[in-house]
Motif scaffolding. Structure first.
Motif: not given
Length: 277
Positions: A275-276, A76-78, A118-128, A90-100
């Motif tokens: 999750f967007s 839902n991002n790229s 992911l460490p606590g300070d990176k769990k809500m990072t932007a998806p990549r 290599w997918m960083t889900a971070g704060r949230g992705v929806i995929h298939k």
């Protein structure tokens, strides 16, 4: 001086048939978070179209290595992309992705998917998303050996892959009798997974063969370490090693956070369309 890593244990991975279109082997079974840190699990899958439906993730990275087949990816991002044999996403889900992830029509995909905490300070990072093409990866060449560097480094060869948690991922292909040494920080936790052939591993020359995990002994008392791999026959092996996160892990399906409250928030955010990108 680099500490020579021993191998602490070796085990064989057993595939289980889940359905007529899906077989799975848990290379690293979930739940052993402290032992495997920073890795959460590693699944080896053989699957056809329709096995996995659209689903979310939060708080982790997924590293998907395609051994065989053509894998199509939607998120839902790229948008959409394809992974070919030898490629990695290599997918960083971070704060949230929806995929298939779905094989192309008529394909049976054989893949490995690793989950990295992911460490606590990176769990809500932007998806990549980093699609790492096998043909484009930097390679180290030794006598009878090729090392493809997907993440981290091998000797003087350094990957440009971006990491939130420092991780070395290399694919090694060795001719019979060839030897290669892989350097790692002493603090890294890690393992090798044998895709083809057999060899001996580590300072204690433990044997590992196809479908076996070779777990590295600790080198925490040294700044730098290395592990030696020797091929008994033609050998193809993946090495994964990384810096432990050393934080509490709370998992609920595809969500991996530090607290139960964060899990409840993840569920609520997903249900409410948050999750967007």
């Amino acid at each position: 001086m680099k500490k020579q890593r021993d191998i602490s244990r070796v085990w064989t991975v057993e595939p289980q048939r889940e359905s007529s279109i899906h077989t799975v082997a848990m290379v690293l079974e979930p739940g052993r978070f402290e032992e495997y840190d920073p890795f959460l699990m590693l699944a080896e899958d053989w699957f056809q179209q329709g096995t996995f439906d659209v689903h979310p993730h939060r708080g982790i990275e997924t590293v998907t290595f395609v051994i065989d087949g053509i894998l199509e990816h939607y998120d839902n991002n790229s948008g959409k992309d394809q992974l070919l044999p030898g490629d990695v996403q290599w997918m960083t889900a971070g704060r949230g992705v929806i995929h298939k992830e779905d094989p192309a029509e008529g394909e049976t995909v054989h893949s490995l998917q690793l989950w990295i905490n992911l460490p606590g300070d990176k769990k809500m990072t932007a998806p990549r998303y980093q699609n790492l093409r096998s043909k484009d990866m930097p390679m180290r060449r030794e006598a009878g050996a090729v090392v493809r560097v997907f993440s981290g480094s091998s000797a003087e060869i350094v990957s440009s892959t971006l990491n939130h948690v420092p991780v070395t991922m290399v694919e090694m292909i060795l001719e019979p009798g060839a030897t290669v040494t892989q350097d790692l920080p002493g603090s890294y936790n890690g393992f090798l997974y044998v895709l083809e052939g057999s060899g001996t591993f580590g300072a204690n020359a433990m044997e590992g063969k196809k479908n076996q995990v070779v777990w590295l002994g600790s080198a925490d008392d040294a700044k730098e370490s290395e592990v030696t791999i020797r091929a008994n026959e033609k050998l193809r092996v993946l090495l994964y090693a990384g810096e432990p996160v050393k934080e509490r892990v709370v998992q609920y399906g595809p969500f991996v956070m530090n607290t139960e409250e964060e899990i409840r928030q993840a569920i609520d955010d997903y249900r409410n369309g948050k999750f967007s990108s």
